[in-house]
Design a protein around this motif. Sequence first.
Motif, short mmCIF file in Angstrom:
data_model
loop_
_atom_site.label_atom_id
_atom_site.label_comp_id
_atom_site.label_asym_id
_atom_site.label_seq_id
_atom_site.Cartn_x
_atom_site.Cartn_y
_atom_site.Cartn_z
N PRO A 324 -30.12 27.23 10.83
CA PRO A 324 -31.54 26.86 10.86
C PRO A 324 -32.39 28.11 10.58
O PRO A 324 -32.09 29.19 11.10
CB PRO A 324 -31.75 26.38 12.30
CG PRO A 324 -30.41 26.11 12.86
CD PRO A 324 -29.43 26.94 12.10
N GLU A 325 -33.38 27.96 9.73
CA GLU A 325 -34.23 29.10 9.37
C GLU A 325 -35.02 29.54 10.60
O GLU A 325 -35.52 28.72 11.35
CB GLU A 325 -35.18 28.67 8.26
CG GLU A 325 -35.95 29.79 7.61
CD GLU A 325 -35.15 30.50 6.53
OE1 GLU A 325 -35.06 31.74 6.61
OE2 GLU A 325 -34.65 29.84 5.61
N PHE A 326 -35.08 30.85 10.82
CA PHE A 326 -35.87 31.35 11.94
C PHE A 326 -37.34 31.31 11.58
O PHE A 326 -37.77 31.97 10.64
CB PHE A 326 -35.47 32.79 12.26
CG PHE A 326 -34.04 32.92 12.69
CD1 PHE A 326 -33.59 32.23 13.79
CD2 PHE A 326 -33.18 33.73 12.00
CE1 PHE A 326 -32.27 32.35 14.20
CE2 PHE A 326 -31.86 33.85 12.39
CZ PHE A 326 -31.41 33.16 13.49
N PHE A 328 -41.31 31.34 13.19
CA PHE A 328 -42.21 31.53 14.33
C PHE A 328 -43.52 30.80 14.03
O PHE A 328 -43.98 30.81 12.90
CB PHE A 328 -42.51 33.02 14.54
CG PHE A 328 -41.29 33.84 14.77
CD1 PHE A 328 -40.81 34.01 16.05
CD2 PHE A 328 -40.61 34.42 13.71
CE1 PHE A 328 -39.66 34.75 16.27
CE2 PHE A 328 -39.47 35.16 13.92
CZ PHE A 328 -38.99 35.33 15.21
N LEU A 394 -39.44 35.97 9.13
CA LEU A 394 -39.24 37.42 9.24
C LEU A 394 -38.79 38.00 7.91
O LEU A 394 -38.04 37.37 7.17
CB LEU A 394 -38.16 37.74 10.26
CG LEU A 394 -38.53 37.75 11.73
CD1 LEU A 394 -37.41 38.43 12.52
CD2 LEU A 394 -39.84 38.48 11.99
N ILE A 395 -39.24 39.21 7.63
CA ILE A 395 -38.65 39.97 6.51
C ILE A 395 -37.50 40.76 7.09
O ILE A 395 -37.70 41.61 7.96
CB ILE A 395 -39.69 40.88 5.83
CG1 ILE A 395 -40.78 40.03 5.19
CG2 ILE A 395 -39.00 41.78 4.78
CD1 ILE A 395 -41.87 40.81 4.51
#
Lengths: 396, 396
Positions: A324-326, A328, A394-395
């Motif tokens: 699953p993609e993180f 925020f 996030l990068i």
Amino acid sequence: MGRIFKERTSVDEALELFFESFSSLSHTEEVPLEACTGRVLAEPVISGRDVPHYRRAAMDGYAVRSSDTSGASPSNPVFLQLSDCVEEGTAMWVHTGAVLPEGADAVVVVEDTVTAGNMVEIRAQVHPGKNVGQAGEDIKKENLVFKEGHLLRPCDAAVLASLGLDMAKVFRKPVVVVIPTGDELVSREKAGQVPPPGMVLETNGLMTALYVEKWGGVPRHTGIVPDRPESIKEAIEANLDADMILLSGGTSVGKRDHAPEVVESLGKLLVHGVAVSPGKPAALGVIGKTPVVCLPGYPVAGLVALYFFVRPGIRKLGSIPKVPEFVFRRRLAAKISSKIGYVNFVRVVFEGDKIRPLTGKAGVLSSVAKADGYVLVPENIEGYEEGQEVDVFLIE
Amino acid sequence: MGRIFKERTSVDEALELFFESFSSLSHTEEVPLEACTGRVLAEPVISGRDVPHYRRAAMDGYAVRSSDTSGASPSNPVFLQLSDCVEEGTAMWVHTGAVLPEGADAVVVVEDTVTAGNMVEIRAQVHPGKNVGQAGEDIKKENLVFKEGHLLRPCDAAVLASLGLDMAKVFRKPVVVVIPTGDELVSREKAGQVPPPGMVLETNGLMTALYVEKWGGVPRHTGIVPDRPESIKEAIEANLDADMILLSGGTSVGKRDHAPEVVESLGKLLVHGVAVSPGKPAALGVIGKTPVVCLPGYPVAGLVALYFFVRPGIRKLGSIPKVPEFVFRRRLAAKISSKIGYVNFVRVVFEGDKIRPLTGKAGVLSSVAKADGYVLVPENIEGYEEGQEVDVFLIE
């Protein structure tokens, strides 16, 4: 003088065309468990043994016949004879993990006992199987432990080790060749001196190679190739044994932009011009069975193409399952304006519990270095208002 | 026979006591940029040069004096003379990244021009600085580019490279020694045969070493140490040069559990017994300036102690900045029951857009292998209902 993009393909369509053009690698290799983290199983794992392979005590205490403890309590204890075997009326000391003696079917934990001489006072009733680990309780022989395609974590390595394995059969990592192109590029071997005006240090290749490695590929970084179709063609042909080819620079429509046309001459150019900003000049193609991504030379645009195409490309080649993609959820500390018709890749920095968008041209890599993450503004949206809650990636 | 835990420290208090007992490492080393991903800068980086180091064209097109384009439009173009320098009334071809000629202050993109003979028709007005990248636009000389403590990503490596650097000064990775203890353990070198009943393969050490590596430490895996205080003491003393010591097994209160008492005899035992389930027998201590974690031998309990204490411990030692924790919000497909007074570490598996809790004793590592993530039920809560939305952490 000057060509224009024939098309501007949406990100989703570009990815679909790209994914249709190549297959996952079928090559496998055996790696020691000490080096299996992050690798992908190339075959199902069936257990060759029961784990544990014997019936064991799950706690320190006394192995007993549970029927002997019937009705036992602190006020109404049962007394059993200490012994080195378990039969009616006897109990035997066992530590956690010890073989449960034949005849015993439960363990009374040490806290519920008092010893006196060769007798032990049992202060709690136990049912059959209490504090006992059955053989095969963790893993049964012949059972499927992992499916093919499972991404191995350190805890999985321990499971494989408990089956008596010392190697895992995994898919080979995709080899990704990184070819920096550009007459203006100076090799980093000469990084000590400031290059002459008009010349710049080659740094996109380094960034690309490190992302390839991080995402599960094996980077192969070639020397700098000049902006001539024949030179680019030669560089590609010398690397057709790779699993993916990345050309950095020369993807736009200027007089010195030859990468897409060379791809077309050697194979098939699938997409040239993607509806993403920055990153529009990106091109995708395939030569034989080998996927090719032409990364824009502007570093931020190149980064966007890496995230949008190279990362999923490596995942497909290496059969790396999607986690699953993180994401925020954060509120914007300032508004974002975006160009309709393009997915906008907006660099952002965390600021308390909010995020602040960073400005900076596609050529300004330091804007990425300052950024913690990015927000994607969809094609059909003009932007987001201050205070709006958005998804942040996030990068890495 | 049998001791009991003197105390049961809350996770937060245990972490606080642990963190107070040791400092971050100050040792540094230089690494090539090719190997800097994931490392932490040990000094601020100040730019020694302007990036770019010259004023450049940001697009392919014609360098001009912007004042010459005043009022230009497709219906009312301005005609300039092609030249190899820029002065009033002339224009010069430039490609993206080329030096902007002296005299020019803007670039008209090629799409807004038509050439005829030695004249170029300018169909758009440009303001001063349009399509021009100023020297130092990306990074100005003497400017702070990264602070000490910055975690380096591939894009940051490219920024460092663009400054002309080829190495980065980073904090040394913490060396973490992993000492498996237990009379019942059999070395994995003998993994081919099923061990005799009562004996098990040593697999916690492998898992621990791989997590240490993943989290930024350098694992040093010793041989198996028997359950004798002197042997454990010798193993610790032989590894006091490490930055962190992990003892696996022998942490409970049984007759064969000696790890905490040995830590106490050599240094200070800070915590023995943590309010987490599984994981209660974990112990924390410090010997000299070296933090020690005693990991329960039950693999799931050991994993919990790794996540709760070893991961933050390595981060502190290595000055690794905390990134926001990846948390997913998911609804429960079934209820979770939890013991009051303990943080409950519940393994869960993704099931569509929900999560399902997995049952399994602390000794059953395969329950972790089946799990995608975990849910933490706080000490003061008896559990969660089916359908309730909870935070899920990935098991990496």
